[in-house]
Design a protein around this motif. Structure first.
Motif, PDB file in Angstrom:
ATOM      1  N   LYS A 164       0.839  -1.186   0.000  1.00  0.00           N
ATOM      2  CA  LYS A 164       0.000   0.000   0.000  1.00  0.00           C
ATOM      3  C   LYS A 164       0.882   1.247   0.000  1.00  0.00           C
ATOM      4  O   LYS A 164       1.959   1.260   0.598  1.00  0.00           O
ATOM      5  CB  LYS A 164      -0.889  -0.007   1.243  1.00  0.00           C
ATOM      6  CG  LYS A 164      -1.994   1.040   1.232  1.00  0.00           C
ATOM      7  CD  LYS A 164      -2.945   0.813   2.381  1.00  0.00           C
ATOM      8  CE  LYS A 164      -4.123   1.766   2.307  1.00  0.00           C
ATOM      9  NZ  LYS A 164      -5.085   1.523   3.405  1.00  0.00           N
ATOM     10  N   ALA A 165       0.442   2.256  -0.719  1.00  0.00           N
ATOM     11  CA  ALA A 165       1.211   3.500  -0.769  1.00  0.00           C
ATOM     12  C   ALA A 165       1.404   4.052   0.644  1.00  0.00           C
ATOM     13  O   ALA A 165       0.456   4.137   1.435  1.00  0.00           O
ATOM     14  CB  ALA A 165       0.488   4.521  -1.639  1.00  0.00           C
ATOM     15  N   GLY A 166       2.646   4.402   0.973  1.00  0.00           N
ATOM     16  CA  GLY A 166       2.956   4.955   2.286  1.00  0.00           C
ATOM     17  C   GLY A 166       3.389   3.932   3.306  1.00  0.00           C
ATOM     18  O   GLY A 166       3.895   4.304   4.378  1.00  0.00           O
ATOM     19  N   ALA A 167       3.208   2.622   3.009  1.00  0.00           N
ATOM     20  CA  ALA A 167       3.639   1.588   3.952  1.00  0.00           C
ATOM     21  C   ALA A 167       5.167   1.549   3.976  1.00  0.00           C
ATOM     22  O   ALA A 167       5.824   1.507   2.940  1.00  0.00           O
ATOM     23  CB  ALA A 167       3.082   0.222   3.547  1.00  0.00           C
ATOM     24  N   ALA A 168       5.735   1.602   5.177  1.00  0.00           N
ATOM     25  CA  ALA A 168       7.183   1.695   5.332  1.00  0.00           C
ATOM     26  C   ALA A 168       7.847   0.352   5.118  1.00  0.00           C
ATOM     27  O   ALA A 168       7.217  -0.713   5.242  1.00  0.00           O
ATOM     28  CB  ALA A 168       7.514   2.229   6.724  1.00  0.00           C
ATOM     29  N   ASN A 169       9.124   0.402   4.807  1.00  0.00           N
ATOM     30  CA  ASN A 169       9.913  -0.810   4.670  1.00  0.00           C
ATOM     31  C   ASN A 169       9.910  -1.581   5.992  1.00  0.00           C
ATOM     32  O   ASN A 169      10.152  -1.029   7.058  1.00  0.00           O
ATOM     33  CB  ASN A 169      11.348  -0.435   4.277  1.00  0.00           C
ATOM     34  CG  ASN A 169      12.227  -1.661   4.098  1.00  0.00           C
ATOM     35  OD1 ASN A 169      11.755  -2.700   3.669  1.00  0.00           O
ATOM     36  ND2 ASN A 169      13.498  -1.526   4.441  1.00  0.00           N
ATOM     37  N   GLY A 170       9.577  -2.888   5.932  1.00  0.00           N
ATOM     38  CA  GLY A 170       9.515  -3.711   7.135  1.00  0.00           C
ATOM     39  C   GLY A 170       8.133  -3.829   7.742  1.00  0.00           C
ATOM     40  O   GLY A 170       7.932  -4.647   8.649  1.00  0.00           O
ATOM     41  N   ALA A 171       7.161  -3.027   7.298  1.00  0.00           N
ATOM     42  CA  ALA A 171       5.802  -3.120   7.848  1.00  0.00           C
ATOM     43  C   ALA A 171       5.201  -4.490   7.529  1.00  0.00           C
ATOM     44  O   ALA A 171       5.374  -5.022   6.424  1.00  0.00           O
ATOM     45  CB  ALA A 171       4.928  -2.013   7.276  1.00  0.00           C
ATOM     46  N   THR A 172       4.484  -5.068   8.499  1.00  0.00           N
ATOM     47  CA  THR A 172       3.943  -6.429   8.362  1.00  0.00           C
ATOM     48  C   THR A 172       2.492  -6.467   8.798  1.00  0.00           C
ATOM     49  O   THR A 172       2.101  -5.791   9.768  1.00  0.00           O
ATOM     50  CB  THR A 172       4.752  -7.436   9.195  1.00  0.00           C
ATOM     51  OG1 THR A 172       6.113  -7.423   8.758  1.00  0.00           O
ATOM     52  CG2 THR A 172       4.210  -8.848   9.034  1.00  0.00           C
ATOM     53  N   GLY A 173       1.684  -7.261   8.111  1.00  0.00           N
ATOM     54  CA  GLY A 173       0.293  -7.486   8.487  1.00  0.00           C
ATOM     55  C   GLY A 173      -0.085  -8.937   8.250  1.00  0.00           C
ATOM     56  O   GLY A 173       0.575  -9.655   7.488  1.00  0.00           O
ATOM     57  N   GLN A 174      -1.147  -9.385   8.914  1.00  0.00           N
ATOM     58  CA  GLN A 174      -1.567 -10.784   8.836  1.00  0.00           C
ATOM     59  C   GLN A 174      -2.831 -10.933   7.999  1.00  0.00           C
ATOM     60  O   GLN A 174      -3.786 -10.169   8.152  1.00  0.00           O
ATOM     61  CB  GLN A 174      -1.830 -11.336  10.250  1.00  0.00           C
ATOM     62  CG  GLN A 174      -0.603 -11.446  11.128  1.00  0.00           C
ATOM     63  CD  GLN A 174       0.273 -12.626  10.745  1.00  0.00           C
ATOM     64  OE1 GLN A 174      -0.187 -13.573  10.129  1.00  0.00           O
ATOM     65  NE2 GLN A 174       1.548 -12.559  11.124  1.00  0.00           N
ATOM     66  N   VAL A 175      -2.823 -11.929   7.113  1.00  0.00           N
ATOM     67  CA  VAL A 175      -4.021 -12.331   6.372  1.00  0.00           C
ATOM     68  C   VAL A 175      -4.447 -13.688   6.915  1.00  0.00           C
ATOM     69  O   VAL A 175      -3.628 -14.613   7.024  1.00  0.00           O
ATOM     70  CB  VAL A 175      -3.745 -12.419   4.860  1.00  0.00           C
ATOM     71  CG1 VAL A 175      -4.985 -12.894   4.112  1.00  0.00           C
ATOM     72  CG2 VAL A 175      -3.278 -11.080   4.311  1.00  0.00           C
TER      73      VAL A 175
END
Length: 569
Positions: free
Chosen positions: A148-159
């Motif tokens: 996603k635009a603006g998501a920083a390097n290393g950001a993580t989310g769960q699906v």
């Protein structure tokens, strides 16, 4: 005392009579208190044993989004389904529920058109899952994701995932989460060509349809390009000899033989979210005069996996041409590839030519007792070379001929069956049959190797006629090429032999029939068994049989007369 008929027995007899007259639908008697209670309905069958499992990748990386949204950054996440039910039972009407709530601030998602999307949750129909007896998953279902635009390097989310079936429970061994992580990486993408089968004029060439871009977030300073024949194919030739390429040749021991593979190091930088680039100058792929079809596979990588090997080119440099208004990028360390699934392409090159093998017979005119050589076999009436295990040919020597020697690629055979094809050819007089029924001596031959167009037949048979023959015919049958138009897989060895006129024994050669050329190229002749079947029912057989019968009758008459004379004496 006469037995009495009870009330229950009377009702049963009445019901039976009514059923016989009116039929079972109208003869049902009303229940009474004396009748037994109906049996309870059977319990429903238990659900089949087994389960199905869902395996999601535990993690998935996406390149950090650039300033301009790039649809090429959407990458597939593959969800695997495995049927673990016994006896090949179906897992019916599977639905997959994909919950992206935990990753909605990190990534964007796209789902198939038949998925029902409500907020961050998508419900997608997968269908039935069958059993497959191999190591592959029974069904693979994809969806797409990008940073996603603006998501920083290393950001993580769960699906998260869940799945349900109309008749099978979900197994506990399923892996139902994927961690989506934003990363700084390159992502080289080969755009698929408009056609995967490209027409090439025979003896001509076309450019290799390479089209590469970088959908990642880091610049690729140098691109590693590898080209090779798919599945060992080596009929397509690479033209040119660029100094930044190392070539593999068709003959590994001959550096000057055609180049059939290459590794090239392309020093044109590809910036993040770059436009599509092509090779400059175009890398030409050629097909020989007699070639039919060939396939090449090529791939690109942002780093060099190994040092190039082969014959290094001698002139010019192969580069990537940037697209319109594309700025050159500064050199940088080799980046990491975030998705290698779209880095290779397989393309076929088709000249439109085909090989067309045909049986080649021969027509011979000779005299009885003369020695001659008939050359038969196979020719190629097509425009492309035939390459394969070799052409299998059956040759029939007509009755009345004696085989003095035959080609070492042939051997005598007792029958017409057991060919190498999936189905044996049929022999008969019908229009659906492949060839007439042979009655002479049979030989099975194989002509190995490459068969170029207009190749001459090479199977020589040294023969002599044992009696006069009037166009005696033997079948020359080719098993390959039966799908070609017409019956050009069938030819004939035709021999006419006239009575000897007291001349010397000659050494004539039978000329191939059906315009298949002269008889040159005969290999060494191996002495074989006799093919003379004249003593099996035709020719000289009839006089010998009549003489035997006459001798037997004469012996009977002499025996009877002698016996009568002895009685008189």
């Amino acid at each position: 005392m006469r037995p009495r008929l009870t009330a229950g027995a009377a009702r049963a007899a009445l019901a039976f009579c009514a059923a016989m007259v009116l039929g079972p639908g109208l003869a049902a008697a009303p229940p009474s208190a004396a009748d037994p209670a109906p049996a309870p309905a059977p319990a429903p069958a238990p659900a089949p044993a087994g389960y199905f499992a869902v395996y999601a990748p535990p993690k998935h990386e996406v390149a950090r989004a650039g300033a301009i949204p790039n649809d090429a950054r959407f990458k597939d996440v593959q969800i695997q389904f495995v049927n673990a039910r016994p006896q090949q039972d179906l897992v019916e009407d599977v639905e997959l529920v994909i919950d992206t709530t935990g990753a909605k601030d990190v990534a964007e998602f796209r789902f198939a058109a038949d998925c029902a999307v409500a907020g961050a949750v998508a419900t997608c129909p997968v269908g039935d899952v069958e059993v497959r007896w191999n190591a592959e998953p029974n069904v693979t279902y994809p969806y797409k994701v990008r940073a996603k635009a603006g998501a920083a390097n290393g950001a993580t989310g769960q699906v998260g995932y869940t799945a349900r079936s109309a008749n099978t429970p979900l197994g506990k061994e399923s892996e139902l989460t994927t961690a989506v992580t934003v990363t700084e990486a390159a992502d080289l993408v080969l755009t698929p060509p408009a056609q995967y089968r490209i027409r090439v004029p025979a003896g001509g060439s076309v450019p290799l349809p390479l089209d590469v871009s970088n959908a990642g977030s880091r610049t690729v300073p140098r691109t590693y390009l590898r080209i090779w024949g798919f599945d060992g194919d080596d009929r397509a030739e690479l033209l040119g000899s660029y100094t930044n390429c190392w070539y593999q040749t068709r003959d590994p021991k001959n550096a000057k033989s055609p180049k059939v593979g290459a590794v090239c190091l392309l020093d044109t930088p590809l910036p993040a979210d770059s436009a599509r680039h092509v090779l400059s100058p175009p890398l030409k792929v050629a097909m020989g005069k007699y070639e039919q079809f060939s396939r090449l596979e090529y791939m690109v990588l942002p780093s060099i996996p190994e040092q190039p090997r082969g014959v290094r080119g001698t002139s010019g440099v192969l580069k990537l041409a940037p697209g319109p208004q594309q700025k050159a990028a500064q050199a940088a360390p080799p980046p990491r590839e975030v998705d290698g699934s779209d880095n290779s392409v397989i393309v076929g090159f088709d000249t439109g030519q085909v090989a067309d093998l045909a049986a080649a017979g021969a027509t011979v005119k000779t005299r009885v007792g003369e020695r001659f050589t008939a050359v038969v076999g196979v020719t190629n009436r097509g425009r492309a070379a035939y390459r394969g295990p070799g052409a299998a040919v059956m040759v029939e020597i007509p009755r009345g001929l004696k085989v003095l020697g035959f080609d070492k690629r042939c051997k005598a055979t007792p029958n017409t069956t057991h060919w190498e094809n999936y189905t044996d050819p049929t022999f008969g007089d019908g229009p659906e049959d492949d060839a007439p029924v042979p009655t002479g001596a049979l030989y099975r031959c194989r002509v190995p190797g490459e068969l170029l167009p207009d190749i001459k037949p090479v199977l020589g048979f040294t023969l002599t006629a044992t009696r006069a023959l009037g166009e005696a015919r033997g079948v020359v049958f080719l098993s390959e090429g039966r799908a070609a138009p017409g019956r050009n897989n069938l030819g004939f060895l035709t021999v006419t032999a006239t009575a000897a006129a007291g001349g010397t024994v000659g050494g004539g050669t039978g000329q191939p029939s059906k315009g298949s050329g002269t008889a040159g190229g005969t290999q060494s002749v191996t002495t074989g068994g006799s093919g003379d079947l004249a003593a099996t029912g035709t020719g000289a057989t009839l006089p010998v049989a009549l003489a035997a019968i006459g001798a037997t009758g004469l012996g009977v008459i002499v025996f009877v007369v002698a016996r009568r004379l002895r009685r008189r004496v």
